[in-house]
Design a protein around this motif. Structure first.
Motif, mmCIF file in Angstrom:
data_model
loop_
_atom_site.group_PDB
_atom_site.id
_atom_site.type_symbol
_atom_site.label_atom_id
_atom_site.label_comp_id
_atom_site.label_asym_id
_atom_site.label_seq_id
_atom_site.Cartn_x
_atom_site.Cartn_y
_atom_site.Cartn_z
ATOM 1 N N ALA A 116 -52.460 0.337 29.675
ATOM 2 C CA ALA A 116 -51.043 0.131 29.384
ATOM 3 C C ALA A 116 -50.200 0.381 30.636
ATOM 4 O O ALA A 116 -49.292 -0.405 30.970
ATOM 5 C CB ALA A 116 -50.604 1.047 28.250
ATOM 6 N N ARG A 117 -50.484 1.465 31.334
ATOM 7 C CA ARG A 117 -49.721 1.775 32.554
ATOM 8 C C ARG A 117 -49.947 0.701 33.622
ATOM 9 O O ARG A 117 -49.012 0.300 34.327
ATOM 10 C CB ARG A 117 -50.133 3.145 33.083
ATOM 11 N N LEU A 118 -51.180 0.255 33.754
ATOM 12 C CA LEU A 118 -51.485 -0.764 34.751
ATOM 13 C C LEU A 118 -50.763 -2.073 34.444
ATOM 14 O O LEU A 118 -50.266 -2.750 35.357
ATOM 15 C CB LEU A 118 -52.994 -0.990 34.817
ATOM 16 N N SER A 119 -50.682 -2.444 33.175
ATOM 17 C CA SER A 119 -49.995 -3.690 32.817
ATOM 18 C C SER A 119 -48.510 -3.626 33.177
ATOM 19 O O SER A 119 -47.931 -4.629 33.623
ATOM 20 C CB SER A 119 -50.173 -3.978 31.319
ATOM 21 N N ILE A 120 -47.900 -2.464 32.995
ATOM 22 C CA ILE A 120 -46.485 -2.297 33.356
ATOM 23 C C ILE A 120 -46.314 -2.417 34.868
ATOM 24 O O ILE A 120 -45.381 -3.071 35.363
ATOM 25 C CB ILE A 120 -45.963 -0.948 32.847
ATOM 26 N N SER A 121 -47.224 -1.828 35.619
ATOM 27 C CA SER A 121 -47.154 -1.909 37.076
ATOM 28 C C SER A 121 -47.340 -3.350 37.553
ATOM 29 O O SER A 121 -46.638 -3.822 38.453
ATOM 30 C CB SER A 121 -48.220 -1.012 37.705
ATOM 31 N N LEU A 122 -48.282 -4.055 36.942
ATOM 32 C CA LEU A 122 -48.500 -5.455 37.313
ATOM 33 C C LEU A 122 -47.273 -6.302 37.015
ATOM 34 O O LEU A 122 -46.902 -7.181 37.805
ATOM 35 C CB LEU A 122 -49.711 -6.005 36.556
ATOM 36 N N ALA A 123 -46.631 -6.031 35.864
ATOM 37 C CA ALA A 123 -45.425 -6.783 35.514
ATOM 38 C C ALA A 123 -44.331 -6.541 36.554
ATOM 39 O O ALA A 123 -43.629 -7.485 36.971
ATOM 40 C CB ALA A 123 -44.943 -6.383 34.121
ATOM 41 N N ALA A 124 -44.175 -5.295 36.983
ATOM 42 C CA ALA A 124 -43.154 -4.985 37.996
ATOM 43 C C ALA A 124 -43.461 -5.691 39.309
ATOM 44 O O ALA A 124 -42.563 -6.246 39.965
ATOM 45 C CB ALA A 124 -43.070 -3.477 38.195
ATOM 46 N N LEU A 125 -44.709 -5.690 39.714
ATOM 47 C CA LEU A 125 -45.094 -6.362 40.961
ATOM 48 C C LEU A 125 -44.841 -7.863 40.898
ATOM 49 O O LEU A 125 -44.534 -8.494 41.918
ATOM 50 C CB LEU A 125 -46.573 -6.099 41.258
ATOM 51 N N ARG A 126 -44.965 -8.417 39.703
ATOM 52 C CA ARG A 126 -44.803 -9.867 39.550
ATOM 53 C C ARG A 126 -43.389 -10.253 39.148
ATOM 54 O O ARG A 126 -43.117 -11.417 38.832
ATOM 55 C CB ARG A 126 -45.813 -10.380 38.516
ATOM 56 N N GLY A 127 -42.511 -9.282 39.084
ATOM 57 C CA GLY A 127 -41.114 -9.576 38.827
ATOM 58 C C GLY A 127 -40.759 -9.796 37.375
ATOM 59 O O GLY A 127 -39.772 -10.466 37.065
ATOM 60 N N HIS A 128 -41.534 -9.218 36.437
ATOM 61 C CA HIS A 128 -41.268 -9.375 35.004
ATOM 62 C C HIS A 128 -40.757 -8.062 34.435
ATOM 63 O O HIS A 128 -41.205 -6.974 34.840
ATOM 64 C CB HIS A 128 -42.533 -9.790 34.246
ATOM 65 N N ARG A 181 -54.023 -8.964 30.060
ATOM 66 C CA ARG A 181 -55.430 -9.343 30.230
ATOM 67 C C ARG A 181 -56.016 -8.701 31.489
ATOM 68 O O ARG A 181 -57.118 -8.151 31.460
ATOM 69 C CB ARG A 181 -55.548 -10.861 30.300
ATOM 70 N N ASP A 182 -55.293 -8.792 32.596
ATOM 71 C CA ASP A 182 -55.789 -8.219 33.839
ATOM 72 C C ASP A 182 -55.973 -6.700 33.723
ATOM 73 O O ASP A 182 -56.962 -6.131 34.214
ATOM 74 C CB ASP A 182 -54.819 -8.533 34.980
ATOM 75 N N ALA A 183 -55.038 -6.052 33.049
ATOM 76 C CA ALA A 183 -55.130 -4.601 32.883
ATOM 77 C C ALA A 183 -56.305 -4.227 31.981
ATOM 78 O O ALA A 183 -57.016 -3.238 32.241
ATOM 79 C CB ALA A 183 -53.826 -4.061 32.311
ATOM 80 N N THR A 184 -56.523 -4.993 30.951
ATOM 81 C CA THR A 184 -57.648 -4.738 30.047
ATOM 82 C C THR A 184 -58.973 -4.862 30.782
ATOM 83 O O THR A 184 -59.865 -4.013 30.658
ATOM 84 C CB THR A 184 -57.615 -5.718 28.866
ATOM 85 N N LEU A 185 -59.123 -5.933 31.551
ATOM 86 C CA LEU A 185 -60.366 -6.142 32.294
ATOM 87 C C LEU A 185 -60.631 -4.996 33.267
ATOM 88 O O LEU A 185 -61.768 -4.537 33.414
ATOM 89 C CB LEU A 185 -60.305 -7.471 33.052
#
Length: 782
Positions: free
Chosen positions: A345-357, A366-370
Motif C-alpha cells: 500500500a505504501r509503495l503504491s502511494i509512492s509510485l503514484a506520487a512519482l508518476r504525478g497522480h 499492480r506494480d506494488a503488489t508484484l
C-alpha cells in the motif's frame, strides 16, 4: 433547450460517474429522472429497490415470437443508471427510459437477419415479412447490443483528448479525470464541453457506416422527443442520465418535425422484458461487451471506497485494495502477510506520487503488489489477477420480482437444492443414491434437454455402477435467453424438457440420435417421454439401413439395463427395444462390412467394438451366438475390408469360436506375400486392437504373430517394417513392455544351456530391432 434540463453525461458502469450523478441529483432535486435505456422496461424499474435485488443485474428484452432476438441492459452497483434509479425510487420521483424502443431495434435486427417474424408497423397494424429462410437461432444471436450502450462507439474519440493531455489512450484519460476522482457536480459541464468539441471536430463520425449513423440519429431523435414530453409534463427540472457522447446532440435545438420524420414508419415486434442475473465477467470489456470496463473488480473497489460521496484518503484506498490482494493470495495457497500488504500500500502511494497522480491507479497497485507481496514473481499474481480485476460476482433477483415462468421455476429449484449460480466453473460431485444428489442430477439433465447448459457432465460413474456424477457448473447470462426460447415447450422445466424430447424424437431419423434422446429422457427422469421416444426409435430401427448407427444405439441403452439407474424407467419397453436393435444388427452386419472406404471402415470398426462390449454386458446368449456367426462370415469374406477382417478374427479367437488351425489359416491368408502392404497393415491393426495384454498371456496368439514375423525374408521385412510400426502404434507403452516380457519368458525360447529366463542369443541380437518395431527405442510414439 429549456434551462430546466440537466444533462448528466456519464460512462456506463463508471463509479466516479455514479458518485457524481448522485451528488448532482441531490443538488438539482429534479421532478423527473430520465435514463438512457429501452422504454419497454419502464415498469420494471421500481423492482430495483427490493432487498433481494443484488447487482450485477441486467434487463433482458426479447422478442415474443423469437426470444433469440434480445437486448441486454446490464447494471452493476457502480453503474450511474442503477444509482439514478435507486435515487428516484427513494425520492418517489417519476423515472423512465428514453432510448429507441427495443421493439424497433429488434424488428430492424430481424430484418437484417432475414427472419420471418410478425412485425407491427407505425400505425400498430400487424404484418408479416415474407422471407424464405434465416439462420438457426443461437446464443450468438442473443448478444448484448454493444453499440447501443457504448458511449464512444467502435473508435474512441477520447483518444484525441488523451493524446493532447499526455495519456496513452482515451480509457486512461477518462479514468484519471472522471472515475477515480470521486463525486463532482462541476464534472458534467466539463464533460459536455469536451464532447461538444469532439463532435464539432468530427461532425460525421459514421460517414463510412451509413446504417450506424442512421441508427444513432434515430436514438438521439427518440431521446429528444422524450425529453420534450418530460419538460411539458412537469414545471420543475428534468435530469437526464445518458452516455457522454450523446449530450451535445440532446442539447441541440432540433425541430420536432425533424425528429418525428426520422422515426416515421419504423417496424416493431412484440417484446417482453424481465430482470435477469448478470456477472462480473460479462461486465468486462474482454467479454466482447462494447460498453464493458477493463476491470469490474477494480471499479467495485473504487465505488465502495467512495461511499457514494467523495474519494477516501489515498492511504485507506490503497490499504483496502492491497488487503484484498493479500487475502486472494492466501486463498490460492501463497503467502500474503499483513506486513507485506502494508508495504505494498505504501509503495503504491509512492509510485503514484512519482508518476504525478493524486491517488494510486491500477498500474501503481499492480506494480506494488508484484514487488511487495509477490516478491517479483508473476506466477502467484497471475493466479489471483482474474479474481481481483474481473471479479466473481453474479447477481440475484428478489423473489417478488416477476420473471419468465421457466426462470422462476429454475429459481425455485436452485433455492430448494441450494445450487447457487456461479459465473466461474464450479465442480460438484453428486451421489445419485441420495435424494439431494439425484434431484440435482435430474435438474441438470433436464436443462441440457432444453438447451440450457448450466452444467457440463465431466464424469458419469454410473457407467461403472458407482452411481456418481461429476458436473462443472458455470452460469452465463445468455442462458436466460435460452430459457425464454424454451418457453414454447412448457412453463416448467420438467414439462419443457419432456415436450422438447418428444419434439426432437419426431424430427430425428438417425437411430443413434434417437437412442441419445431416449437415454437423456431416462437420465432426466422423464419416463412418459422416454416411452414415446422408445417407440420412435423402435420404428426407425426397423427401417434403418445404417448398421453403424444401430450398433451405436445399443451400448448406452444396455448400460442402463445392466447397471440400472437411480430413477424409474420402463425396463420392459427398453429391453424389447434393445432386442429389436440387436436382431437388426445381427441380420445386416456382414453386408455392412463389405467393400468399404477407409473412413467408413473405421466408423464400422468403432461401432462393432462398442457393440461387442455391449453384448457382453447384456449377457444374452442368443444374440451373442448370432453375432459370432456374423463375425465368422466377416473373417472369411473375400470382400471384407482388411481392418474388419482382422478385428473379427481376433474376437473369434478370443471367444474360442475357431480352432487354432483355422485361426492360423485365416491369419496367414490375410498376410500372404501377394497382399498389398496397406491391406496387411489394416488387417494387423484390427487384429492387434487391444491385444497386448491378451497376447502376453495367450501363447498361441503370440506364437502366431511371432511365426509370421520370423518367416519374412530380409527384403519383405524391410518392406513391411513401416506397416508394423503403424500397427503397433495403437498399443500403449505398458502393453509393449508386456509383450517384451512375454517374448523373454522361457516358453518363448531359451538358448540351450543358458540359465532359465536368460535372453537367447537370437533374441539378444533381435532386441534393438524389436524395440524399434514396438516404439520403445525413444523414437517411436511411446
Amino acid at each position: 433547450m429549456d434551462t430546466r434540463l440537466h444533462l448528466l453525461g456519464i460512462r456506463h458502469h463508471g463509479p466516479g460517474s455514479a458518485a457524481s450523478v448522485l451528488q448532482a441529483l441531490d443538488l438539482i432535486d429534479p421532478d423527473i429522472v430520465l435514463i438512457e435505456g429501452v422504454p419497454e422496461a419502464d415498469d420494471l424499474i421500481h423492482y430495483a429497490a427490493l432487498p433481494g435485488m443484488q447487482p450485477p443485474l441486467a434487463l433482458l428484452v426479447h422478442g415474443v415470437e423469437d426470444p433469440s432476438l434480445a437486448i441486454f441492459l446490464p447494471y452493476a452497483e457502480f453503474s450511474p443508471e442503477w444509482q439514478a434509479m435507486l435515487w428516484a425510487i427513494r425520492k418517489q420521483r417519476p423515472v423512465r427510459f428514453i432510448d429507441l424502443p427495443a421493439a424497433v431495434s429488434l424488428a430492424l435486427l430481424a430484418q437484417e437477419r432475414d427472419f420471418v417474424l410478425p412485425v407491427t408497423d407505425a400505425d400498430g397494424l400487424e404484418s408479416t415479412d415474407t422471407e424464405t429462410s434465416g439462420p438457426e437461432t443461437s446464443a450468438d444471436a442473443a448478444r448484448p447490443d454493444d453499440d447501443h450502450f457504448s458511449p464512444t462507439g467502435p473508435v474512441d474519440p477520447l483518444d484525441r483528448l488523451a493524446e493532447l493531455t499526455g495519456y496513452p489512450d482515451g480509457e486512461s484519460w477518462w479514468n484519471a479525470l472522471v472515475e477515480t476522482r470521486g463525486a463532482s457536480t462541476e464534472l458534467f459541464r466539463s464533460i459536455e464541453d469536451a464532447m461538444t468539441a469532439l463532435r464539432g471536430a468530427e461532425p460525421d463520425r459514421f460517414a463510412d457506416d451509413p446504417a450506424r449513423r442512421l441508427r444513432e440519429e434515430r436514438r438521439e431523435a427518440q431521446m429528444r422527443l422524450a425529453i420534450r414530453d418530460a419538460l411539458k409534463q412537469s414545471p420543475g427540472s428534468v435530469a437526464v442520465i445518458c452516455g457522454a457522447w450523446h449530450v451535445p446532440a440532446l442539447r441541440q435545438p432540433v425541430p420536432v418535425t425533424t425528429d418525428k420524420a426520422v422515426l416515421r414508419d419504423l417496424p416493431r415486434i412484440k417484446v417482453n422484458a424481465t430482470w435477469i442475473p448478470w456477472t462480473d465477467e460479462r461486465l468486462a470489456a474482454q467479454s466482447g461487451y462494447g460498453a464493458g470496463v477493463i476491470s469490474p473488480g477494480w471499479y467495485r473497489h473504487l465505488w465502495t471506497t467512495y461511499g457514494g460521496t467523495g474519494l477516501a484518503s489515498a492511504e485507506a484506498f490503497a490499504a483496502g485494495w492491497q488487503t484484498k490482494v493479500a487475502q486472494a493470495l492466501r486463498d490460492a495457497g501463497h503467502s500474503g502477510a499483513t506486513a507485506s500488504a502494508i508495504d505494498a500500500a505504501r509503495l503504491s502511494i509512492s509510485l503514484a506520487a512519482l508518476r504525478g497522480h493524486a491517488t494510486p491507479g491500477l498500474d501503481e497497485m499492480r506494480d506494488a503488489t508484484l514487488a511487495a507481496l509477490c516478491h517479483g514473481d508473476e506466477i502467484p499474481y497471475r493466479l489471483v489477477e482474474r479474481r481481483l480485476f474481473i471479479g466473481e460476482s453474479i447477481g440475484s433477483i428478489d423473489e417478488s420480482t416477476p420473471q419468465m415462468p421457466l426462470a422462476a421455476d429454475l429459481a425455485r429449484w436452485q433455492k430448494r437444492l441450494r445450487l447457487k449460480p456461479q459465473a466461474l466453473g464450479e465442480q460438484i460431485s453428486l451421489d445419485l443414491r441420495s435424494e439431494a444428489g439425484l434431484q440435482k442430477s435430474t435438474l441438470l439433465h433436464r436443462l441440457l434437454i432444453i438447451a440450457v447448459p448450466w452444467g457440463v457432465l465431466v464424469d458419469a460413474g454410473r457407467q461403472r455402477g458407482t452411481f456418481r456424477e461429476v458436473w462443472t457448473l458455470s452460469w452465463a447470462p445468455e442462458l436466460s435467453v435460452k430459457l425464454a426460447e424454451a418457453l414454447v415447450f412448457g412453463v416448467t422445466i420438467e414439462q419443457a424438457a419432456a415436450n422438447r424430447s418428444v419434439a426432437l424424437a419426431k424430427e430425428r431419423r438417425s437411430v443413434g440420435e434417437l437412442a441419445g434422446i431416449v437415454r437423456q429422457c431416462l437420465l432426466a427422469d422423464l419416463p412418459e417421454a422416454a416411452e414415446l421416444c422408445i417407440g420412435a426409435l423402435q420404428a426407425a430401427a426397423v427401417n434403418a439401413g445404417d448398421i453403424a448407427g444401430l450398433m451405436q444405439a445399443v451400448p448406452p441403452l444396455v448400460s442402463v439395463l445392466r447397471y440400472g439407474t437411480a430413477r424409474p424407467y420402463p425396463e420392459s419397453e427398453l429391453r424389447a427395444l434393445v432386442s429389436a436393435l440387436c436382431v437388426e444388427v445381427n441380420a445386416g452386419l456382414f453386408g455392412a462390412t463389405q467393400n468399404l472406404a477407409d473412413d467408413a471402415a473405421r466408423n464400422i470398426h468403432a461401432a462393432i467394438r462398442a457393440y461387442d462390449e455391449a453384448l457382453q454386458l447384456l449377457g444374452d446368449s442368443l444374440f451373442t451366438e448370432a453375432f459370432l456367426l456374423e463375425l465368422e462370415r466377416i473373417a472369411h469374406g473375400a470382400s471384407t475390408v482388411a481392418l474388419l477382417a482382422g478385428f473379427a478374427l481376433r474376437r473369434l479367437h478370443d471367444r474360442g469360436a475357431l480352432t487354432g488351425g483355422m485361426t492360423a489359416s485365416l491369419f496367414s491368408r490375410r498376410l500372404s506375400p501377394s497382399v498389398p502392404p496397406k491391406e496387411c497393415a489394416d488387417f494387423l491393426e484390427g487384429f492387434l486392437d487391444g491385444a497386448a495384454q491378451i497376447m502376453a498371456q495367450d501363447r498361441t496368439l503370440l506364437g502366431l504373430v511371432d511365426e509370421w514375423l520370423m518367416a519374412q525374408d530380409e527384403a519383405a521385412f524391410v518392406e513391411i517394417l513401416p506397416m508394423l510400426r503403424r500397427s503397433f502404434s495403437s498399443v500403449e507403452a505398458a502393453g509393449r513392455r508386456l509383450l517384451l516380457q512375454a517374448l523373454d519368458a522361457p516358453a518363448a525360447g531359451t538358448a540351450k544351456g543358458a540359465p532359465e529366463g536368460a535372453l537367447s542369443p537370437v533374441f539378444d541380437e533381435a532386441l534393438p530391432l524389436l524395440l524399434t518395431i514396438l516404439g520403445l527405442d525413444g523414437k517411436g510414439p511411446a
